[in-house]
Design an enzyme around this catalytic site. Structure first.
Site, PDB file in Angstrom:
ATOM      1  N   CYS A 159      -6.973  -9.078 -99.661  1.00  0.00           N
ATOM      2  CA  CYS A 159      -7.831  -8.271-100.528  1.00  0.00           C
ATOM      3  C   CYS A 159      -7.484  -8.505-102.009  1.00  0.00           C
ATOM      4  CB  CYS A 159      -7.745  -6.800-100.134  1.00  0.00           C
ATOM      5  SG  CYS A 159      -9.122  -5.834-100.785  1.00  0.00           S
ATOM      6  N   HIS A 183      -8.550  -6.645 -93.990  1.00  0.00           N
ATOM      7  CA  HIS A 183      -7.188  -6.104 -93.931  1.00  0.00           C
ATOM      8  C   HIS A 183      -6.630  -6.114 -92.509  1.00  0.00           C
ATOM      9  CE1 HIS A 183      -6.902  -4.280 -98.002  1.00  0.00           C
ATOM     10  NE2 HIS A 183      -8.220  -4.196 -97.908  1.00  0.00           N
ATOM     11  N   GLU A 215      -3.632  -5.729 -91.743  1.00  0.00           N
ATOM     12  CA  GLU A 215      -2.554  -4.719 -91.690  1.00  0.00           C
ATOM     13  C   GLU A 215      -3.126  -3.320 -91.470  1.00  0.00           C
ATOM     14  OE1 GLU A 215      -3.852  -5.918 -94.337  1.00  0.00           O
ATOM     15  OE2 GLU A 215      -3.906  -4.406 -95.921  1.00  0.00           O
TER      16      GLU A 215
END
Lengths: 1017, 281
Positions: free
Chosen positions: B103, B232, B234
């Site tokens: 990002c 993302h 994560e």
């Protein structure tokens, strides 16, 4: 020598920022326009050589793949009109600040304080517009005259003289002057004039009390000794105004209420609504918990936010605030300040503060499609909506805090004053260096430090301003603009030094600025000495009183022991956080302020904080009888359902939710949007704060202001129940103290009230309005204690009115309905047992839990039909608690596949939302629904009876589930089908059907601003 | 065996440090969250680590365009007399270590010119990430398809993945046709947004959430060790972080299958750690 660096997209690159301006011009102003393109402008007020400037432009500000850049030469060429928008002097310019920082990286040296970079935007319009239309576009779409300057030129004007080099420099240095007032020489009338002129909002009783105090011999002598006379300085006067303001002291919620109920002919005197009902209910619950050996309520109602125990080594903190008045003036700035401001409440709680965990936000606006004349000096509700939404979004996203929960509520009584509720929860370790993290610890001799942003005139009189109804001349300085990044850097710094054990106490600078932060902290040692000239300023020319009460944002006040001062200073330098030592704590009993070593205020701590005279308030309750609706039952219930689905208070809010980051930190388990297409409306959200544990928090809220049009007691009861059942529906559990099941809950009550202080001329219905506040408080007490769910923080915001003179010279007042928001959090043991609203599987059985009564008073359905009615929904706490326990047990045993509560729009809406969120049709037999006094299909579908849910159950769990629900009102009413048909069998056994997608589209279209707009009410 | 170590710079507006560190920890690596300024000052040494992860957030508020201000900081501030770019070159090319940007981190890498870095030229920006076609920041879950021909070490063996995007400026664009062709032909692209019904790359909004050219969601350099992506991973570490987990749970239960513990996103971190275990330790 000043310079302008312009950066524009290359001609072939589309300009989404310009396109969105174009769309808004077309949608909101009904003007047609060919194109809008934009140019970024950086104006430097200092000289650099041409090559350096070119490099700065090219290397720092330009994305060479898509942009071009020009120094001291306009890029704009192909347009019909041009508008340039820049900030007014003294307004926070975040982009300008970052640009300056980047120039410092490039030059590898620090620039001087007065060397500045200013940011502005140029809009190039193509199309057939008049200059008046352009002025309108600037005002309505591009920005806000209050904080921004606009230059609007036609192509010819631009070619002739150019745009110049406008710079919003704060000019003039008025010189420091301490004004003095001998109040003894003022008549009552003159005192009120003084109060009005200086925006003090002090009344005669308060002035008299101040006079009495300052005329005491000991006080006169003590003042003489330090070199102050008998007169009050402006610093002192302003300090009283702040400390005694409604916003800080809650004079009406803490006042003595003379309440009479004309219905029961009972009269009572209530000594403080807050102490009796809000704190009173929590105290009772705390007592009950104690009997069960639980003490999860650690520190309630005496810090910036309430502190409860999360687990053995973590505490939980939650605070919801309102930021209404500033958002009315500058929606973007007001709202971003609202959200980053409330972040500082948990961050300023306890010894070193809590780390933000999530945000919540709830807004109340006028109809965004309002098309009648607006009152003077108000912004269009659409503009407020857009600005507030963008501000809260930017503030939350940039701070890296997920936005978990929120909603929107529309009613035209919010036209003059929108309501902007922002909440933040946080976690703190229970021990900091072996000391209780909830306790603020200060000793005389400790150092008072301010960190973070600088002080300007922004926000001056915020506290007094929000305590007063808005009028046409409200001061511009009441507006602040938050800067999430400066704050994040500051809070990161606090968290780093927290680990080192250097902080003894912390608090935030909010309303009232330093006067409030250090004024409050000084109560711990009973005295403080502050040197106001040590406060870093944004620009020259602030008077000492302004420095003391300014509400400039992104500041925290810290207390450190003298031996740690050097360490903390060194570390602040390393992290580029501005830190200033302002003074030291004493035990002198006085608040002492100095400017350039001269005393400017000397105020007795006890008098300042406890001397405000108690306010007496009159309240008189008399129920009003509204017209009973008399419309016949419509032929088609599903057409009515479709209309309701499209109504503003029910329709999908996805377009507004999408731009909030609701899962940064990766711990969001139930998101605000759920279902097969991730667009269904979750009742509540769930976060799992520690990724390696399955414990979690369910976050929800309740709000139903229109019920207060009938009876605010039931409004408050229903809102409380709505908050609870939203959380229960998602997987929360109701406490069961009898069976020793303690469940951590933490609730914020936020009252927004119209001016409810009776005045024969100015507020003739004040007694009734205050009675509504009293009744809402009574319900708060009754239901909090019935559910054993405690309020741990809250706030009241009074005087949410807007007054103006209409075209005929008549005084008009728009008052909001009494609006009470309950925001709740419930801790759960296992997030894996949470439930979403969407139906999961064809063949699953659909049950209704709870009784449906003839309760359509102030419902969305009646509202749509133009009625209020009288039968407002009422909550039965006993049956509700019993039902919630049984539902919790079914969830514990994983017998529930989906669960959705019934609120605005009733059962019909709940069924439709559950079905289209899951993507399957449903069949419902209305004859099976347990009812009381209902014989109409439409009333059955749209009654807003409380404490009801729609759940689906896997057929194989039917017996187990029904066994568990025994003793409660519930019924099997239908089935999930493998199709896209929404079918209801009506009371006359006829079946009516609708296409599921059609219902969903009806629900989605209203607030989808990316689709062509539909005008609805 | 020594543990793989990941360095996660934070501060200045970055904000995904918590979940990024957890991701590496769940992948059995050690993760240190360090203020970026402590790396620039030389207090923390990049070369003590095997992975540099530049995380998501709003560095400097994205005031000069996303990631631009941090890119400026890294370009013009020297770290112990050396340029950041030179350190990265040594880190990736000589020590064969990994740089991973997600990002805002991806935006920083692109604006520095560290990606796609044709012919190992890590200083020439020729692609960008710009404002979404929708003109707005959005948080939504999308489906990715990975390019099996890409040298990217993080996506080896992976085919599809559900992950959220959370950005306002994620639309991938190349400077010109030649650059784009090279990104595609040489398999610099390793992830694309797809239509979950057809599993084909798409330009359809919101399946392609930003209007990225050729639906590109992530690119790497020719070594496959400098990696950047907008979505993302994560944010999908647990089974329960997937937005459909309550639906999937029902399905798995009906099929008598076990409910997994972890989310798909973890696989990317496991791949990176595995690569480092095999090549850097």
């Amino acid at each position: 020598m000043a310079h302008r660096i312009e950066v524009a997209l290359k001609k072939k690159v589309p300009d989404p920022r310009g396109d969105s301006v174009k769309k808004r011009i077309e949608n909101e102003l009904n003007l047609s326009i060919d194109s809008v393109r934009t140019i970024n402008v950086f104006t430097l007020n200092f000289g650099l050589d041409k090559d350096t400037l070119n490099n700065i432009g090219k290397e720092l500000f330009t994305d060479k793949v898509i942009e071009i850049c020009s120094v001291d030469k306009a890029i704009a060429d192909d347009f019909d009109f041009i508008a340039e928008k820049g900030f007014k002097p003294g307004v926070t310019d975040n982009v300008g600040k970052t640009a300056k920082k980047n120039i410092e990286f490039f030059l590898d040296k620090n620039l001087k304080d007065n060397e500045k970079v200013f940011y502005s935007i140029q809009y190039l319009f193509k199309g057939d517009l008049t200059k008046q239309e352009l002025e309108l576009i600037s005002k309505r779409v591009l920005g806000n005259e209050l904080i921004e300057n606009f230059i609007v030129l036609s192509k010819e004007e631009f070619n002739e003289k150019g745009i110049g080099c406008p710079m919003p420099v704060v000019k003039g240095d008025p010189g420091i002057k301490i004004e003095k007032f001998d109040l003894n020489k003022f008549s009552d009338h003159e005192l009120m004039e003084l109060s009005k002129e200086r925006c003090l909002v002090l009344n005669i009783t308060e002035f008299n009390e101040i006079k009495r105090h300052f005329n005491q011999k000991e006080i006169i002598e003590a003042r003489k000794k330090i070199g102050l006379g008998n007169e009050l300085t402006d610093v002192e006067l302003e300090c009283f105004a702040q400390t005694w303001s409604e916003h800080c002291k809650h004079k009406e919620f803490n006042g003595i209420v003379h309440y009479s109920d004309l219905e029961t002919e009972k009269q009572e005197t209530i000594n403080s609504l807050f102490k009796t009902y809000i704190k009173g209910s929590t105290d009772l619950i705390k007592q009950r918990l104690k009997e069960k050996n639980s003490d999860y309520l650690i520190k309630i109602f005496n810090d910036n936010a309430g502190i409860v125990k999360y687990d053995d080594d973590t505490n939980f903190v939650f605070k919801v605030e309102t930021h209404n008045s500033p958002s009315a003036l500058d929606p973007y700035g007001g709202a971003i300040t609202g959200i980053v401001g409330v972040n500082r409440d948990p961050a300023g709680t306890g010894k070193v503060g809590a780390k933000p965990l999530f945000n919540t936000d709830i807004f109340c606006f006028g109809n965004p499609f309002y098309n009648k004349d607006l009152p003077p000096n108000t912004l269009h509700p659409m503009k407020i909506f857009n600005g507030v939404h963008t501000g809260v979004k930017d503030g939350g996203n940039q701070s890296g805090i997920p936005t978990l929960n929120g909603s929107l509520y529309f009613d035209d009584r919010y036209l003059g004053k929108p309501l902007v509720y922002c909440g933040t929860a946080g976690l703190m370790p229970s021990l900091i260096h072996c000391k209780d993290s909830s306790v603020k610890e200060i000793d005389p001799g400790d150092i008072a430090i301010m960190i973070g942003g600088r002080v300007g005139k922004d926000g001056i009189h915020g506290a007094t301003f929000s305590s007063e109804e808005r009028h046409e001349g409200s001061p511009v300085s009441a507006v602040q603009i938050g800067d999430a990044i400066t704050q994040k850097i500051m809070l990161d710094f606090v968290w780093e030094i927290k680990e080192k054990g250097w902080i003894k106490s912390i608090t935030d600078n909010g309303a009232g600025g330093l006067s409030s932060s250090f004024g409050e902290l000084a109560r711990i040692t009973n005295g403080i000495k502050i040197e106001l000239d040590k406060v870093p300023l944004k620009y020259h020319g602030l008077q000492p009183w302004e420095i003391f009460v300014s509400e400039s944002q992104e500041r925290m006040s810290l207390v450190v022991a003298p031996e740690n001062l050097d360490n903390i200073k060194e570390f602040a330098e390393k992290r580029d956080v501005e830190l200033s030592v302002l003074g030291e704590f004493t035990d002198s009993g006085f608040l002492e302020l100095y400017y350039n070593k001269k005393p400017v205020a000397y105020m007795n701590m006890k008098f300042l904080h406890e001397g405000a005279p108690k306010k007496h308030v009159k309240a008189e309750w008399k129920p009003n009888k509204n017209k009973e609706p008399d419309f016949p039952e419509p032929d088609s219930c599903l057409n009515e359902l479709k209309n309701l689905l499209s109504s503003l208070n029910i329709c999908s809010k996805e377009y507004i939710v999408r731009p909030y980051d609701h899962e940064v930190k990766g711990r969001t388990i139930i998101k605000p949007l759920s279902g097969i297409k991730n667009d269904g409306p979750s009742d509540a959200s769930v976060i799992s704060p520690k990724i390696k544990s399955y414990e979690g928090l369910v976050v929800g809220h309740g709000l139903c202001p229109r019920y207060s049009d009938i009876d605010s007691y039931h409004m408050s009861a229903c809102a409380f129940d709505e908050m609870v059942r939203n959380i229960i529906a998602t997987g929360g559990r109701i406490p069961d103290l009898e069976n020793n099941q303690i469940v951590m809950w933490s609730v914020n009550d936020n009252f927004c009230c119209p001016d409810s202080y009776y005045d024969e001329k100015k507020n003739p219905d004040g007694k009734l309005k205050f009675a509504k506040i009293v009744r809402a408080n009574k319900a708060l007490y009754d239901f909090a204690t019935a559910y054993n769910i405690p309020c741990t923080s809250g706030k009241d915001s009074m005087k949410n009115d807007f007054k103006y003179i209409d075209g005929n010279g008549k005084q008009i007042k728009i008052s909001i309905p009494l609006t009470l928001l309950y925001s709740g959090v419930c801790k759960i043991k296992d997030i894996r047992k949470c439930i979403t609203v969407d139906v999961k599987n064809p063949g699953d059985l659909i049950y209704i839990l709870g009784l449906t009564k003839n309760e359509l008073g102030a419902s969305e359905y009646f509202h749509q039909k133009g009625f209020i009615g009288n039968d407002v929904p009422k909550v039965n706490a006993e049956t509700a608690v019993k039902l919630y326990k049984a539902l919790g047990k079914s969830m514990e045993n994983e017998l529930i596949e989906s669960c959705h509560d019934c609120s605005e729009g009733g059962l019909g809406i709940t069924l439709a939302e559950s079905a289209f969120s899951g993507g399957y049709g449903i069949y419902i037999d209305l004859n099976k629904i347990p009812v009381k006094y209902i014989k109409r299909n439409d009333y059955l579908l749209f009654s807003e009876s409380q404490s009801r849910f729609i759940v689906t159950v896997n057929p194989k769990n039917k017996e187990k589930f029904e066994e568990m629900m025994k003793g409660n009102v519930f019924a099997l009413i239908g089935i999930v089908e493998d199709n896209e048909i929404f079918s209801i069998k009506k009371l006359n056994n006829q079946v009516e059907q609708a296409d599921l997608q059609e219902l969903k589209t009806a629900w989605q279209k209203t607030l989808r601003f990316d689709l062509p707009l539909e005008r609805v009410r | 065996m020594n543990k793989v170590k990941a360095l996660i710079p934070t501060g200045l507006g970055f904000n995904c440090e918590y979940e990024s560190a957890k991701a590496f920890e769940l992948a059995h690596a050690k993760a240190d969250i360090v203020d970026l300024r402590d790396i620039i000052s030389g207090e923390v040494n990049l070369f003590d680590y095997h992975i540099l992860m530049i995380i998501g957030g709003f560095s400097f508020g994205d005031d000069l365009g996303s990631g631009k201000a941090i890119a400026n900081l890294l370009r013009f501030k020297k770290i112990k007399g050396k340029r950041f770019i030179d350190l990265i070159k040594e880190f990736v090319l000589e020590q064969k270590k990994v740089v991973f940007g997600v990002c805002n981190g991806f935006q920083v890498l692109i604006k520095l010119g560290i990606l796609p870095a044709f012919d190992k030229n890590y200083e020439e920006q020729n692609c960008t990430l710009t404002l979404n076609n929708s003109g707005r920041y959005e948080d939504r879950w999308i489906k990715l398809k990975f390019n099996s021909k890409s040298p990217c070490i993080a996506t080896k063996g992976l085919e599809f993945m559900n992950v959220p995007v959370r950005h306002g400026e994620g639309k991938f664009i190349a400077e010109n046709r030649d650059v784009l062709n090279r990104v595609m032909d040489n398999n610099h692209f390793f992830a694309q947004y797809i239509d979950p019904e057809t599993n084909l790359a798409t330009m359809k909004y919101p399946l392609n959430p930003n209007g990225a050219v050729n639906s590109v969601a992530g690119i790497c350099d020719e070594t496959g060790r400098v990696i950047g992506m907008m979505p993302h991973p994560e944010a999908n570490l647990l089974f329960e972080t997937h937005p459909h987990w309550t639906r999937l749970k029902r399905k798995l239960k009906d099929q008598g299958k076990e409910i997994p513990k972890f989310g798909e996103g973890l696989k990317i971190f496991k791949n990176i750690v595995k690569y480092c275990e095999e090549n850097c330790i």
